[in-house]
Design an enzyme around this catalytic site. Structure first.
Site, PDB file in Angstrom:
ATOM      1  N   TYR A 169       2.243  -1.620  -1.495  1.00  0.00           N
ATOM      2  CA  TYR A 169       2.811  -0.526  -1.791  1.00  0.00           C
ATOM      3  C   TYR A 169       3.497   0.307  -2.706  1.00  0.00           C
ATOM      4  O   TYR A 169       3.927   1.673  -2.320  1.00  0.00           O
ATOM      5  CB  TYR A 169       4.561  -1.879  -1.153  1.00  0.00           C
ATOM      6  CG  TYR A 169       4.145  -1.941  -0.218  1.00  0.00           C
ATOM      7  CD1 TYR A 169       5.002  -1.541   0.680  1.00  0.00           C
ATOM      8  CD2 TYR A 169       4.298  -3.282  -0.442  1.00  0.00           C
ATOM      9  CE1 TYR A 169       5.058  -1.836   1.805  1.00  0.00           C
ATOM     10  CE2 TYR A 169       3.810  -4.097   1.075  1.00  0.00           C
ATOM     11  CZ  TYR A 169       4.718  -3.062   2.719  1.00  0.00           C
ATOM     12  OH  TYR A 169       4.976  -4.062   3.337  1.00  0.00           O
ATOM     13  N   GLU A 185       1.283 -13.246   1.183  1.00  0.00           N
ATOM     14  CA  GLU A 185       1.199 -13.283  -0.192  1.00  0.00           C
ATOM     15  C   GLU A 185       2.113 -13.705  -0.448  1.00  0.00           C
ATOM     16  O   GLU A 185       3.188 -14.711  -1.107  1.00  0.00           O
ATOM     17  CB  GLU A 185       2.557 -12.355  -0.040  1.00  0.00           C
ATOM     18  CG  GLU A 185       2.438 -10.401   0.107  1.00  0.00           C
ATOM     19  CD  GLU A 185       3.392  -9.159  -0.038  1.00  0.00           C
ATOM     20  OE1 GLU A 185       4.633  -9.456   0.053  1.00  0.00           O
ATOM     21  OE2 GLU A 185       2.936  -8.249   0.740  1.00  0.00           O
ATOM     22  N   GLU A 239      -0.434  -4.430   5.209  1.00  0.00           N
ATOM     23  CA  GLU A 239       0.992  -3.668   5.261  1.00  0.00           C
ATOM     24  C   GLU A 239       0.679  -2.912   4.034  1.00  0.00           C
ATOM     25  O   GLU A 239      -0.027  -2.840   3.645  1.00  0.00           O
ATOM     26  CB  GLU A 239       1.724  -4.572   4.860  1.00  0.00           C
ATOM     27  CG  GLU A 239       2.591  -5.922   5.295  1.00  0.00           C
ATOM     28  CD  GLU A 239       3.571  -6.636   4.791  1.00  0.00           C
ATOM     29  OE1 GLU A 239       4.005  -5.959   3.718  1.00  0.00           O
ATOM     30  OE2 GLU A 239       3.341  -8.252   5.207  1.00  0.00           O
ATOM     31  N   HIS A 297       4.705 -17.063   6.811  1.00  0.00           N
ATOM     32  CA  HIS A 297       5.229 -15.664   6.217  1.00  0.00           C
ATOM     33  C   HIS A 297       6.260 -15.784   5.872  1.00  0.00           C
ATOM     34  O   HIS A 297       7.453 -15.666   6.361  1.00  0.00           O
ATOM     35  CB  HIS A 297       5.628 -14.639   7.503  1.00  0.00           C
ATOM     36  CG  HIS A 297       5.528 -13.034   6.487  1.00  0.00           C
ATOM     37  ND1 HIS A 297       4.612 -12.365   6.342  1.00  0.00           N
ATOM     38  CD2 HIS A 297       6.133 -12.284   5.455  1.00  0.00           C
ATOM     39  CE1 HIS A 297       5.290 -10.554   6.035  1.00  0.00           C
ATOM     40  NE2 HIS A 297       5.887 -11.635   5.785  1.00  0.00           N
ATOM     41  N   ARG A 333       0.320  -7.559  14.412  1.00  0.00           N
ATOM     42  CA  ARG A 333       0.356  -8.701  13.630  1.00  0.00           C
ATOM     43  C   ARG A 333       1.867  -8.811  13.357  1.00  0.00           C
ATOM     44  O   ARG A 333       2.509  -8.672  12.900  1.00  0.00           O
ATOM     45  CB  ARG A 333      -0.067  -7.980  11.857  1.00  0.00           C
ATOM     46  CG  ARG A 333      -0.048  -8.714  10.132  1.00  0.00           C
ATOM     47  CD  ARG A 333      -0.291  -7.933   9.395  1.00  0.00           C
ATOM     48  NE  ARG A 333      -0.838  -9.327   7.917  1.00  0.00           N
ATOM     49  CZ  ARG A 333       0.495  -9.277   7.360  1.00  0.00           C
ATOM     50  NH1 ARG A 333       1.417  -8.637   7.837  1.00  0.00           N
ATOM     51  NH2 ARG A 333       0.766 -10.360   6.706  1.00  0.00           N
ATOM     52  N   ASN A 365      -1.718  -6.106   1.605  1.00  0.00           N
ATOM     53  CA  ASN A 365      -1.039  -5.640   1.545  1.00  0.00           C
ATOM     54  C   ASN A 365      -0.445  -4.982   0.444  1.00  0.00           C
ATOM     55  O   ASN A 365      -0.726  -4.719  -0.919  1.00  0.00           O
ATOM     56  CB  ASN A 365       0.603  -6.107   1.636  1.00  0.00           C
ATOM     57  CG  ASN A 365       0.569  -6.736   2.849  1.00  0.00           C
ATOM     58  OD1 ASN A 365       0.239  -7.485   3.608  1.00  0.00           O
ATOM     59  ND2 ASN A 365       1.660  -8.115   2.817  1.00  0.00           N
TER      60      ASN A 365
END
Ligand code: GBH
Length: 481
Positions: free
Chosen positions: A302, A171, A374, A126, A82, A300
């Protein structure tokens, strides 16, 4: 009595294993072959915005190292890669004819990936908006959405059906809320009215961009968008704390999920942000344009956060200057310290939040497949005397999160793949080169790449398609790549 170890987790056969990067974070070569400046060139050169005054001028020098970097991906056994296309390489000022050298760079990358048996997953945006478009208002300007659709059509025509999956945006929360809310990201100008207009124009650009890609490639073109949906955990089950969580869910997540997947903004957001805007930037027909069928939702992930209602009543003076924040209109909400271990970013480690998120989405959108676009962690990597990074902490983070993905799949979630963040150490936005997410170490002086222990572990995982029952404490020594 004998004890049989559980067999570990076997992932679906078609599950795609890959790794992710983004253009400005790895490419460098910011003034080559006709690339124009982006908002991140401007921002990183503005004193005080990025740690150490670091910029992406050189980054991981990927622009000059595509053959060796694709070979590295092949050695790691990646099935997908990606990456993002830098808009200012394709249109230096964000509009007008395409720059052939920019298209040739990505076309060559895609061909090399395919030759190596690696599926290209392309992110169109991005965060590197052409500076000329910022000067004309950036995402707060409606015209930027139309410029994005033109750009999307150009890239779709050039890369065509060689692309496995298209992602319009990475995002958009960061572009709007960090760019115009907290100011931590480019353009770095806190202004809640412009932030909320940007939310809408990013949604509009997603819809127009998806339509543009399908206009060129046909309805078969697989399209996604990637969100960093935030997992807010209410500190208690009290109505006040649950309302606090909902308020944050709305401003962080629902302002994207609502229009894009359900065709409407959540009603509550108009009241909670009325102090900043009347939302008159929403035009008739916009929601129909935004609400296009998607093939995959990119996520994504985290960390999580813990939230509560403030105990004291909060009185907001509407004339007081805006205090930079990403939570517009949420002055009555408070963040509590998350317990438990943290990564080098200071983010808490909470893999169960990923299972919860995947299952919530599965219940709400049962027909929409998901891809983890991600997931990964920054740690304080040290190069051992043997020249290798023994990053057992990163491997443990990846192990726990993949176990969480596996648990969600077992409970019915349709997860199509996992793109680890990141393939290699890179320019970590406002943190510059002070934070490392790679499973491949990059020496930022020499550009030498060295696979970390976590990279060797990931290679073995891809090879076997099986997450072992327990994380081996010795992470695959020997066998250098
Ligand atoms: C991603 O963004 C980006 O797509 C990627 O380019 C970047 O390199 C990578 O992550 C690593 O940063 O409030 O302290 O709990 C990450 C977006 C937004 C994730 C803020 C963590 C909450 C931190 N991040 N979020 S905290």
């Amino acid at each position: 009595m004998s004890y049989t170890r559980p067999p570990g987790r076997r992932f679906p056969r078609e599950f795609l294993w890959g790794a992710a990067t983004a253009a400005y974070q790895i490419e460098g070569a910011v003034a080559e072959d006709g690339r124009g400046p982006s908002i991140w060139d401007t921002f990183s050169r503005t004193a005080g915005k990025v740690a150490n005054g670091d910029t992406g001028d050189v980054a991981a020098d990927h622009y000059h190292r595509v053959p060796q970097d694709v070979a590295l991906m092949g050695d790691l056994g990646l099935q997908a890669y990606r990456f993002s296309v830098a808009w200012p390489r394709i249109q230096a000022t964000g509009s007008g004819p395409a720059n052939p050298a920019g298209l040739a760079f990505y076309s060559d990358l895609v061909d090399r990936l395919l030759t190596a048996g690696i599926k290209p997953i392309v992110t169109l945006y991005h965060w590197d908006l052409p500076q000329t478009l910022q000067d004309a208002g950036g995402w707060a300007a409606r015209d930027t959405a139309h410029r994005f659709a033109d750009y999307a059509a150009i890239v779709a025509a050039a890369l065509g059906d060689r692309v496995h999956l298209w992602t319009t945006f990475n995002e958009p929360w960061c572009s709007a809320h960090l760019g115009y809310g907290s100011g931590e990201h480019a353009p770095g100008t806190p202004d809640p009215a412009r932030a909320l207009a940007s939310v809408h124009h990013l949604n509009l650009a997603h819809g127009l961009g998806a339509r543009a890609v399908r206009g060129v490639l046909g309805d078969v073109a697989p399209i996604s968008v990637t969100y960093n949906l935030q997992v807010h955990q209410a500190a208690s089950a009290s109505p006040a704390d649950l309302a606090a969580k909902r308020k944050l869910d709305v401003i962080a997540n629902e302002v994207f999920l609502g229009p894009v997947l359900e065709g409407a903004y959540p009603e509550e957001v108009f009241a909670s942000t009325a102090r900043f805007t009347d939302w008159s930037f929403i035009h008739d027909g916009d929601l129909a344009d935004i609400h296009v069928p998607l093939d995959v939702l990119g996520l994504n992930y985290y960390n999580t956060s813990r939230v509560a209602a403030r105990r004291e009543p909060v009185v907001v003076d509407p004339r007081a200057p805006f205090v930079p924040t990403t939570a517009f209109g949420c002055e009555d909400v408070e963040w509590l310290e998350q317990p438990g271990p943290r990564t080098e970013m200071g983010w808490n480690i909470d893999s169960r939040g990923l299972t919860d998120l995947l299952l919530d989405l599965h219940r709400r959108f049962p027909d929409l497949p998901v891809m983890i676009t991600e997931n990964g962690a920054a740690f304080d990597d040290r190069v051992a005397p043997d020249g290798v990074v023994h990053d057992a902490d990163r491997t443990a983070y990846l192990y726990d999160h993949l176990d969480a993905v596996g648990a969600a799949i077992d409970a019915g979630a349709d997860v199509r793949g996992y793109m680890l963040w990141s393939l290699m150490d890179n320019f970590e936005w406002a943190w510059g080169y002070t934070r490392r997410f790679g499973i491949v170490r990059v020496d930022h002086d020499t550009q030498v790449r060295t696979v970390k222990d976590s990279g060797r572990w990931y290679r073995e995982l891809i090879r076997s398609g099986r997450l072992p029952a327990v994380l081996p404490t010795e992470v695959l020594p020997a066998a250098p790549i």
